[in-house]
Design an enzyme around this catalytic site. Structure first.
Site, mmCIF file in Angstrom:
data_model
loop_
_atom_site.group_PDB
_atom_site.id
_atom_site.type_symbol
_atom_site.label_atom_id
_atom_site.label_comp_id
_atom_site.label_asym_id
_atom_site.label_seq_id
_atom_site.Cartn_x
_atom_site.Cartn_y
_atom_site.Cartn_z
ATOM 1 C CG MET A 129 -1.908 -1.134 1.274
ATOM 2 S SD MET A 129 -2.978 -1.076 2.734
ATOM 3 C CE MET A 129 -4.017 0.343 2.345
ATOM 4 C CG HIS A 130 0.269 3.323 2.495
ATOM 5 N ND1 HIS A 130 -1.065 3.649 2.610
ATOM 6 C CD2 HIS A 130 0.523 2.425 3.485
ATOM 7 C CE1 HIS A 130 -1.593 2.989 3.625
ATOM 8 N NE2 HIS A 130 -0.663 2.240 4.168
ATOM 9 C CG ASP A 158 -0.183 -5.382 1.444
ATOM 10 O OD1 ASP A 158 -1.050 -4.613 1.927
ATOM 11 O OD2 ASP A 158 1.034 -5.216 1.653
#
EC number: 2.7.1.17
Length: 499
Positions: free
Chosen positions: A77-78, A233
């Protein structure tokens, strides 16, 4: 057959399941990241594409992939992946564990307090929005060229299909999505100088976003199969483990550690540094606590001692050691829950002439467990408590670590079949759901049919004989962090000055 790809920090996994959702095959290709400056963590997106091609080739050596029906992707992520108008990558992706944007977080908190209210999450350096704000302030020429901002898995989706897309679970971790509406928010985007035209379209995780492009299908020697939006994820890992209903919980021991609980609505609780995001399935949300260095802490010890992770764990098992006076703070990449502190440092405490490598290994396993207990306590304060947890991630393969976690968290832990490939399995399940939904199936019925809890391979109950030891050591763990927190920032600033 259905293919799930899991783009992690340390590798890209490929998982193939059959029409009943059973695991057929898996392959993995390693990835590396770079840290050119203190607090930085980056990856070259081109290496993701190369790994994707390699994983597909490895799977083709084992299976006839012309029988594939659909593909899904889970991803770290991110990460901020920035493209220009020609679809070219402008700079290395700034990863989830990059801590450079602390000043931008503080400025955004002061100037745009509505970001917390609308996104439902505290502004942290790990999230995407402050990373892009850092680029805006420090790399203005690059910021001016941004045509699209993509998350890591969405860059792979773009390379595979030519479509700019994302899903709710991943997009919620940017701070630009309103998790209640499950769509981008103009006010949140404007806070960092962006517009909806620079963002990919938001889908539910099982929605078909397109097909493999003809060029890519020929390159990978695959049919032009359907591709779904996929998931973060953590959310995809929950789908893989059948954690889809409120009250269920999941523990992930990947590079980072995640304590994940499903909720029936968006339940924001930023004051306790709890993340409140959308699930990868429609009409579902989740809360989670995150510790930034879980299995990564054990990998670091492996590299430092020049012993494999397996050798470290085997030596610990053979020693029969269950207690140690050595304590480890696993803050090798700063920390999120509950501290939101990018300056937090890893520490060994209590090392002396009699300390053995088994003590250090045990201390690392305990230290990560204590950080996950911090997450559990934060989630309990936010109204999310579970009595049973499923485990996924590479670290979950260790029975010793699983038992330590059960003891520290005082929870029943279930290690399920496919747990080591949870996000990839979840991505493949999302592909299956999308294919069946496209054929006219009802999504809620399909989730009940295909997102089942896998078989339990091992079960761990808390050992009450260890309770007092872990309670006392957890208090020491917190005390050592609290007493050194101010020194960690000073040390980071000293290193930055030297650079």
């Amino acid at each position: 057959m259905y293919l799930g790809l899991d783009l992690g920090t340390s590798g890209l996994k490929g998982v193939v399941i059959d029409d009943h959702g059973s695991l057929i095959a898996q392959e993995n290709v390693a990835l590396s990241s770079s840290a050119p400056h203190p607090l930085w963590s980056e990856q070259d997106p081109e290496t993701w594409w190369q790994a994707c091609c390699e994983v597909v080739a490895l799977l083709q050596q084992r299976l006839d992939l012309t029988k594939l029906k659909a593909l899904g992707i889970a991803g770290q992520m991110h990460g901020a992946t920035l493209l220009n108008a020609q679809g070219e990558v402008l700079r290395p992706c700034i990863l989830w564990n990059d801590g450079r944007s602390q000043q931008q977080c503080q400025t955004l908190m002061a100037n745009c307090p509505q970001m917390v209210a609308l996104s439902g999450n505290l502004i942290m350096p790990g999230f995407t929005a402050p990373k892009v704000q850092w680029v805006r302030e420090n790399e203005a020429s690059i910021f001016a060229q941004i045509s699209r901002v993509l998350l890591p898995k969405d860059y792979l989706l773009y390379r595979l299909t030519g479509v700019f897309s994302t899903d709710c679970s991943d997009a919620a971790g940017t701070l630009w999505l309103n998790p209640q509406t499950r769509q981008w928010d103009d006010e949140l985007l404007a806070a960092t100088g962006l517009t909806q035209q620079q963002m990919p379209k938001v889908f539910e995780g099982s929605d078909v976003i397109g097909c493999l492009s003809q060029e890519v299908a020929e390159q990978l020697k695959l049919p032009c199969i359907s591709v779904v939006a996929g998931g973060s994820d953590n959310a995809a890992g929950a789908v893989g483990m059948g954690v889809t209903r409120p009250g269920q919980g999941l523990l992930s021991l990947g590079t980072s550690g995640v304590y994940f609980t499903v909720s029936e609505a968006h339940r924001a609780n930023p004051e306790n540094t709890v993340h409140a995001f959308c699930h990868a399935l429609p009409n579902r949300w989740h809360q989670m606590g995150v510790t930034l260095s879980a299995a990564n802490s054990l990998s670091w010890l492996s590299k430092t001692t020049n012993l494999s992770v397996q050798a470290l764990l085997e030596a610990l098992e053979h020693s029969a050691k269950t207690e140690t006076s050595v304590l480890f703070l696993p803050y090798l990449s700063g920390e999120r829950t509950p501290y939101n502190d990018p300056y937090a440092q890893g520490q060994f405490v209590g090392v002396n002439n009699s300390t053995r490598v088994e003590d250090m290994t045990l201390a690392v396993l305990e230290g990560v467990a204590f950080s996950l207990l911090d997450c559990q306590n934060a989630l309990a304060t936010a109204g999310s408590e579970v009595t049973e947890l499923s485990l996924i991630g590479g670290g979950a393969r260790s029975a010793v670590w699983r038992q330590i976690l059960s003891n520290v968290l005082t929870r029943r832990l279930l290690y399920r079949d496919g747990g080591e490939v949870g996000p990839g399995l979840g991505a493949a399940r999302l592909a299956l759901l999308g294919d069946k939904q496209q054929a006219g199936g009802n999504i809620d019925s399909l989730i009940e049919q295909y997102c089942l809890l896998p078989d339990v391979l091992d079960r761990h109950e808390p050992e009450t004989s260890q309770t007092a030891y872990y309670q006392k050591k957890y208090e020491l763990h917190k005390a050592f962090f609290n007493s050194t927190q101010h020194l960690n920032k000073a040390l980071s600033e000293l290193l930055a000055e030297k650079e």
